[in-house]
Design a protein around this motif. Structure first.
Motif, PDB file in Angstrom:
ATOM      1  N   CYS A 212      90.647  42.312  26.510  1.00 34.19           N
ATOM      2  CA  CYS A 212      89.356  43.063  25.637  1.00 34.19           C
ATOM      3  C   CYS A 212      88.860  44.215  26.379  1.00 34.19           C
ATOM      4  CB  CYS A 212      88.381  42.125  25.904  1.00 34.19           C
ATOM      5  SG  CYS A 212      86.988  42.455  27.022  1.00 34.19           S
TER       6      CYS A 212
ATOM      7  N   VAL B 230      85.721  47.341  27.457  1.00 32.81           N
ATOM      8  CA  VAL B 230      84.766  46.699  27.765  1.00 32.81           C
ATOM      9  C   VAL B 230      83.853  48.400  27.964  1.00 32.81           C
ATOM     10  CG1 VAL B 230      83.185  46.456  29.966  1.00 32.81           C
ATOM     11  CG2 VAL B 230      84.882  45.156  29.001  1.00 32.81           C
TER      12      VAL B 230
ATOM     13  N   ASP C 211      77.561  42.108  32.230  1.00 37.81           N
ATOM     14  CA  ASP C 211      78.069  41.010  31.561  1.00 37.81           C
ATOM     15  C   ASP C 211      79.103  41.731  30.989  1.00 37.81           C
ATOM     16  OD1 ASP C 211      76.252  39.583  33.138  1.00 37.81           O
ATOM     17  OD2 ASP C 211      74.746  39.526  31.382  1.00 37.81           O
ATOM     18  N   VAL C 212      80.132  40.529  31.205  1.00 37.08           N
ATOM     19  CA  VAL C 212      80.866  40.904  30.296  1.00 37.08           C
ATOM     20  C   VAL C 212      82.113  39.206  29.502  1.00 37.08           C
ATOM     21  CG1 VAL C 212      82.727  42.380  31.143  1.00 37.08           C
ATOM     22  CG2 VAL C 212      83.504  40.402  31.795  1.00 37.08           C
TER      23      VAL C 212
ATOM     24  N   THR D 150      83.814  36.234  27.901  1.00 37.01           N
ATOM     25  CA  THR D 150      85.367  35.074  28.352  1.00 37.01           C
ATOM     26  C   THR D 150      85.290  34.165  27.262  1.00 37.01           C
ATOM     27  OG1 THR D 150      84.281  33.969  29.722  1.00 37.01           O
ATOM     28  CG2 THR D 150      85.324  35.988  30.429  1.00 37.01           C
TER      29      THR D 150
ATOM     30  N   ARG E 117      79.584  34.275  29.612  1.00 36.03           N
ATOM     31  CA  ARG E 117      79.804  35.042  30.901  1.00 36.03           C
ATOM     32  C   ARG E 117      79.904  35.879  31.944  1.00 36.03           C
ATOM     33  NH1 ARG E 117      77.855  39.482  27.786  1.00 36.03           N
ATOM     34  NH2 ARG E 117      76.952  38.946  25.025  1.00 36.03           N
TER      35      ARG E 117
ATOM     36  N   LEU F 254      80.685  41.835  35.865  1.00 38.12           N
ATOM     37  CA  LEU F 254      82.153  41.997  36.960  1.00 38.12           C
ATOM     38  C   LEU F 254      81.880  44.007  36.876  1.00 38.12           C
ATOM     39  CD1 LEU F 254      84.931  43.354  36.000  1.00 38.12           C
ATOM     40  CD2 LEU F 254      84.614  44.356  34.293  1.00 38.12           C
TER      41      LEU F 254
ATOM     42  N   CYS G  36      90.336  43.297  31.272  1.00 38.47           N
ATOM     43  CA  CYS G  36      89.141  44.006  30.978  1.00 38.47           C
ATOM     44  C   CYS G  36      89.630  45.684  31.294  1.00 38.47           C
ATOM     45  CB  CYS G  36      87.524  43.677  31.467  1.00 38.47           C
ATOM     46  SG  CYS G  36      87.124  41.896  31.141  1.00 38.47           S
TER      47      CYS G  36
END
Length: 380
Positions: A270, A272, A286-287, A289, A293, A296, A328
């Motif tokens: 993904c 970011v 926050d990333v 999944t 979340r 990171l 990411c």
């Protein structure tokens, strides 16, 4: 005596290509073939062992079963069921992928009486979301097909009557014609190869023994499937002719593109986006999944294209192996719609960078150094 590992038998790695498997089998077959080793029981045993290994590893479906369950996944004498409910949500491996060592495409006649024919195999294209493919699900599908007539139970004859043996071919479905010295065999013109004749056809199917119907099926999708995977539902294809066995239904999987993630084998990727300030000074964000979340941490001086790996946040493939990772890729966003003060601050920042002679911009300074060297080498 326990069977040897098939990869060991052929002397190839577990990730060997189909071509490598074929080459290894040819070498083993040439070495241990009975014609080259007459009266050598040991060579004959090794030849059979290599042949068995090749039959499994050269078939993608059988190889996947073997990779996941070992010999139990492909040995008919052991049931071929794999881990049962633990692996695929309550169904056995055979329930999902079918009998991988059976005759998949073998349509034809059965013994006794009239000639019966296996029904056609069917294919159903099923689209899934990434979440459904990763977690597994159960879907209902409607399949247009031919099913056995319930009135005559597939015989094609009116209730209370039965088909009679064809008097032209004697029930063989073929007739032999003699032309001079040559003897030709062709389909019987009376029964059209069926071997019997229906004098009083069934009013529902008009003597066909089958009727068209929309069949609704519930299909269990195992967790970890991906585009290109195929699920076999044994006996759910078209009904056979003259009471023959039904074909199979193959559900072809296609996973729809996801708005955030892309999948490569067991890994997810993904992008970011981060602000210019976060890229320079560092920070935490926050990333997403597939499980929710996670935090990171972005270190200072992070550049566009930097990959951060979140281990175990990818996919566990239906073909086995460890859970993949989420990678990411950082994209530094350029500020837009700046007001005058913000532009002045950036201009002041740029002047301070120039005073540092590019020491704070490694890529820029390296690029200019490369350009300078290029012109010096070319002696412009």
């Amino acid at each position: 005596m326990a069977k040897r590992d098939y990869y060991e038998v052929l002397g190839v790695a577990r990730n060997a290509s189909e071509a490598d498997v074929k080459k290894a089998y040819r070498r083993a077959a040439q070495k241990y073939h009975p014609d080259r080793n007459p009266d050598d029981a040991d060579a004959l045993a090794k030849f059979k062992e290599a042949k068995e290994a090749y039959e499994i590893l050269s078939d993608a479906q059988k190889r996947a079963a073997y990779d996941q369950f070992g010999h139990a996944g492909v040995d008919a004498s052991m049931g071929g069921a794999g881990p049962g409910a633990g692996g695929f949500g309550g169904g056995s491996f055979s329930d999902i992928f079918g009998d991988v060592f059976g005759d998949i495409f073998g349509a034809g006649r059965a013994g006794g009486g009239a000639n019966v024919y296996r029904g056609a195999d069917l294919r159903y294209n099923l689209e899934l979301s990434l979440e459904e493919a990763v977690a597994g699900t159960t879907v209902k599908i409607r399949v247009p097909t031919h099913v056995t007539c319930k009135t005559c139970h597939g015989s094609g004859a009116k209730k209370g009557t039965s088909p009679v043996t064809c008097t032209t071919c004697g029930g063989r479905g073929q007739v032999r014609i003699q032309q001079g010295f040559f003897s030709l065999q062709q389909t019987c013109p009376q029964c059209h190869g069926k071997g019997n004749v229906i004098k009083d056809p069934c009013g529902t199917c008009h003597g066909q023994g089958r009727v068209k119907e929309q069949k609704t099926l519930s299909v269990k999708i195992p967790a970890g499937v991906d585009s290109g995977d195929r699920i076999r539902l044994a006996g759910e294809g078209e009904a056979g002719e003259n009471g023959g066995p039904p074909g199979d239904l193959y559900v072809q999987i296609k996973v729809r593109p996801h708005a955030i993630f892309t999948r490569e084998d067991s890994d997810l990727y993904c992008e970011v986006p981060i602000s210019f300030t976060t890229a320079v000074l560092g920070g935490e964000l926050d990333v997403p999944t597939l499980e929710g979340r996670v935090k990171l941490k972005i270190p200072p001086e992070t550049q566009t294209g930097k990959l951060f790996r979140l281990r175990g946040k990818g996919v566990k493939s239906v073909h086995g192996g460890a859970v993949g990772d989420l990678l990411c890729r950082i994209e530094v966003e350029t500020p837009v719609n700046l007001n005058r003060k913000q532009k002045e601050l950036l201009e002041e920042f740029e002047r301070s960078m120039e005073e540092g002679k590019g020491k704070h911009s490694p890529r820029t300074s390296n690029w200019f150094d490369g350009v300078k060297k290029f012109f010096e080498d070319m002696k412009f």
